[in-house]
Design a protein around this motif. Structure first.
Motif, PDB file in Angstrom:
ATOM      1  N   ALA A  91      39.797  46.235  45.536  1.00 53.35           N
ATOM      2  CA  ALA A  91      40.550  45.902  44.327  1.00 53.35           C
ATOM      3  C   ALA A  91      41.755  46.827  44.262  1.00 53.35           C
ATOM      4  O   ALA A  91      41.777  47.885  44.915  1.00 53.35           O
ATOM      5  N   CYS A  92      42.760  46.455  43.475  1.00 53.71           N
ATOM      6  CA  CYS A  92      44.035  47.169  43.531  1.00 53.71           C
ATOM      7  C   CYS A  92      43.950  48.584  42.986  1.00 53.71           C
ATOM      8  O   CYS A  92      44.681  49.471  43.419  1.00 53.71           O
ATOM      9  N   GLY A  93      43.086  48.800  41.984  1.00 50.83           N
ATOM     10  CA  GLY A  93      42.905  50.130  41.426  1.00 50.83           C
ATOM     11  C   GLY A  93      43.865  50.512  40.326  1.00 50.83           C
ATOM     12  O   GLY A  93      43.715  51.587  39.725  1.00 50.83           O
ATOM     13  N   ARG A  96      45.040  46.391  34.686  1.00 49.90           N
ATOM     14  CA  ARG A  96      44.306  46.686  33.452  1.00 49.90           C
ATOM     15  C   ARG A  96      42.802  46.559  33.643  1.00 49.90           C
ATOM     16  O   ARG A  96      42.027  47.286  33.025  1.00 49.90           O
ATOM     17  N   TYR A  97      42.365  45.637  34.515  1.00 48.69           N
ATOM     18  CA  TYR A  97      40.934  45.434  34.725  1.00 48.69           C
ATOM     19  C   TYR A  97      40.336  46.563  35.568  1.00 48.69           C
ATOM     20  O   TYR A  97      39.223  47.023  35.301  1.00 48.69           O
ATOM     21  N   CYS A  98      41.073  47.013  36.567  1.00 46.13           N
ATOM     22  CA  CYS A  98      40.569  48.122  37.381  1.00 46.13           C
ATOM     23  C   CYS A  98      40.456  49.409  36.566  1.00 46.13           C
ATOM     24  O   CYS A  98      39.486  50.155  36.714  1.00 46.13           O
ATOM     25  N   VAL A  99      41.435  49.667  35.713  1.00 44.67           N
ATOM     26  CA  VAL A  99      41.434  50.953  35.017  1.00 44.67           C
ATOM     27  C   VAL A  99      40.530  50.969  33.798  1.00 44.67           C
ATOM     28  O   VAL A  99      40.172  52.046  33.306  1.00 44.67           O
ATOM     29  N   ASP A 100      40.119  49.785  33.297  1.00 50.36           N
ATOM     30  CA  ASP A 100      39.236  49.810  32.119  1.00 50.36           C
ATOM     31  C   ASP A 100      37.789  49.458  32.446  1.00 50.36           C
ATOM     32  O   ASP A 100      36.993  49.155  31.568  1.00 50.36           O
ATOM     33  N   ARG A 102      36.628  46.989  34.570  1.00 45.37           N
ATOM     34  CA  ARG A 102      36.332  45.586  34.878  1.00 45.37           C
ATOM     35  C   ARG A 102      36.953  45.194  36.214  1.00 45.37           C
ATOM     36  O   ARG A 102      37.601  44.160  36.337  1.00 45.37           O
ATOM     37  N   GLU A 103      36.715  46.019  37.233  1.00 44.59           N
ATOM     38  CA  GLU A 103      37.370  45.839  38.517  1.00 44.59           C
ATOM     39  C   GLU A 103      37.043  44.509  39.188  1.00 44.59           C
ATOM     40  O   GLU A 103      37.826  44.017  40.010  1.00 44.59           O
ATOM     41  N   THR A 104      35.919  43.897  38.826  1.00 44.76           N
ATOM     42  CA  THR A 104      35.561  42.611  39.439  1.00 44.76           C
ATOM     43  C   THR A 104      36.440  41.461  38.945  1.00 44.76           C
ATOM     44  O   THR A 104      36.329  40.346  39.451  1.00 44.76           O
ATOM     45  N   LEU A 105      37.327  41.733  37.971  1.00 46.38           N
ATOM     46  CA  LEU A 105      38.281  40.721  37.507  1.00 46.38           C
ATOM     47  C   LEU A 105      39.669  40.921  38.097  1.00 46.38           C
ATOM     48  O   LEU A 105      40.594  40.173  37.762  1.00 46.38           O
ATOM     49  N   CYS A 106      39.836  41.918  38.955  1.00 50.34           N
ATOM     50  CA  CYS A 106      41.138  42.207  39.560  1.00 50.34           C
ATOM     51  C   CYS A 106      41.671  40.983  40.301  1.00 50.34           C
ATOM     52  O   CYS A 106      40.974  40.391  41.135  1.00 50.34           O
ATOM     53  N   ALA A 107      42.912  40.608  40.024  1.00 51.23           N
ATOM     54  CA  ALA A 107      43.510  39.422  40.650  1.00 51.23           C
ATOM     55  C   ALA A 107      43.825  39.645  42.125  1.00 51.23           C
ATOM     56  O   ALA A 107      44.014  38.679  42.873  1.00 51.23           O
ATOM     57  N   GLU A 108      43.887  40.901  42.552  1.00 46.78           N
ATOM     58  CA  GLU A 108      44.218  41.203  43.939  1.00 46.78           C
ATOM     59  C   GLU A 108      42.983  41.549  44.766  1.00 46.78           C
ATOM     60  O   GLU A 108      43.104  42.023  45.903  1.00 46.78           O
ATOM     61  N   GLN A 109      41.818  41.285  44.242  1.00 46.49           N
ATOM     62  CA  GLN A 109      40.605  41.672  44.961  1.00 46.49           C
ATOM     63  C   GLN A 109      40.447  40.908  46.268  1.00 46.49           C
ATOM     64  O   GLN A 109      40.923  39.783  46.424  1.00 46.49           O
TER      65      GLN A 109
END
Length: 337
Positions: A91-93, A96-100, A102-109
């Protein structure tokens, strides 16, 4: 190395000899000891979902093994460490999803066994930051299903917000469901297991379910409503009909948690029933790295059991057929490569 390869979407898998992959910057190479068979692997190989993988590729997102080489810039995990290679391969890291959390919602995963070659092989290369350590005392054969089936159902139980004594309907008792029964029980839920096979329902009872419903012989909506209605229904069966029945089985204020991904992929939402009875419909994707760490910790403490059967990688196509026929008690794991 030997690997099971999807040569073209919808084609039988082929066992091929591939070049041994070399880890690049930030990557590790893992010698696979065990790799679980998830229904998602079958969907991937058949191209069932809207976003399809690019063939040829190596499936498998429940790979567990020992780090045998590291690329430039990797300080952890070290060579010799046992790690799991989950669905979330990268994931991008920084979104907003990675930092809060919710990394499994990252659009760049990137996803292991889908956009990244996975664990149906003797070796796999992975992003070092997304390989999750497996604790001492956790058998690789157990760790493999926990890497997806475990963390996915654990996350669904979290999403559901189950409170002690709430009635929790687990719909579909298989690789995921047999673990969902246990996690729902751990947090204090009273579990009713719903399936179409008596052997799987007996397994659910053995693992902590208080009630069982055979949906092949009994109307599951009526049966669950006779118990007062479900406070939570976690739908793991890849069936739109099962999801529809689970929604109807909820009591007022109940929560429907959708996890299984059927190919037809839709349900009709009765708006009046949903609004007037305050029902909630939630989607739950796989858990994060922290969720998987917690899943492994629970297993290391002896709080969960993983029901598996071992297969050789050469048997991959037969194993797919077994899963599709529903003939597997819980999880198949490739252990002989």
């Amino acid at each position: 190395m030997r690997a099971a390869v999807v040569p073209a979407l919808g084609a039988p898998l082929e066992i091929r000899d591939l070049p041994l992959p070399e880890p690049g910057p930030g990557q590790i190479r893992v010698r696979i000891e065990a790799s679980g068979l998830c229904h998602t692997d079958i969907h991937a190989a058949r191209g069932d979902w809207p976003v399809t993988p690019t063939a040829p590729f190596v499936p498998g997102h429940e790979g567990v093994g020992l780090v045998d080489a590291v690329g430039p810039g990797v300080s952890s995990p070290a060579v010799g460490a046992r790690v799991a290679l989950p669905w979330l391969g990268h994931a991008c890291g920084h979104c907003r999803y990675c930092v809060d959390g919710r990394e499994t919602l990252c659009a760049e995963q990137q996803n292991t066994g889908y956009s990244i070659d996975g664990g149906y092989a003797e070796y796999a290369v992975a992003d070092a930051d997304f390989a999750v350590p497996v604790p001492e005392g956790v058998d690789p054969i157990d760790a493999a299903p926990l890497t997806c089936a475990g963390v996915t159902t654990y996350k669904a139980v979290k999403v559901a917000g189950i409170r002690p004594t709430e009635l929790v309907s687990v719909v579909g008792v298989g690789g995921l469901g047999h673990l969902a029964v246990q996690y729902a029980s751990i947090v204090g839920g009273t579990v009713v297991a719903v399936d179409v096979r008596d052997d799987k329902l007996q397994l659910a009872k053995d693992l902590g379910a208080t009630y069982t419903v055979n949906a092949a012989t009994t109307d599951p909506v009526e049966a669950v409503q006779q118990l007062g209605g479900a406070d939570v229904a976690i739908v793991l069966a890849a069936s739109s009909a099962a999801a529809k029945a689970a929604l109807a089985s909820l009591r007022p204020g109940g929560r429907l948690v959708l996890v299984g991904l059927p190919k037809d992929g839709t349900i009709d939402l009765p708006i009046f029933d949903t609004v007037l009875h305050g029902k909630h419909v939630l989607g739950s994707i796989v858990g994060t790295r922290q969720d998987l760490t917690e899943v492994f910790a629970l297993h290391a403490l002896g709080r969960t059991r993983v029901i598996t059967q071992s297969r050789a990688l050469d048997e991959v196509n037969t194993a797919f057929d077994e899963v599709l026929a529903g003939d597997v008690p819980a999880r198949l794991v490739f252990t002989r490569f």
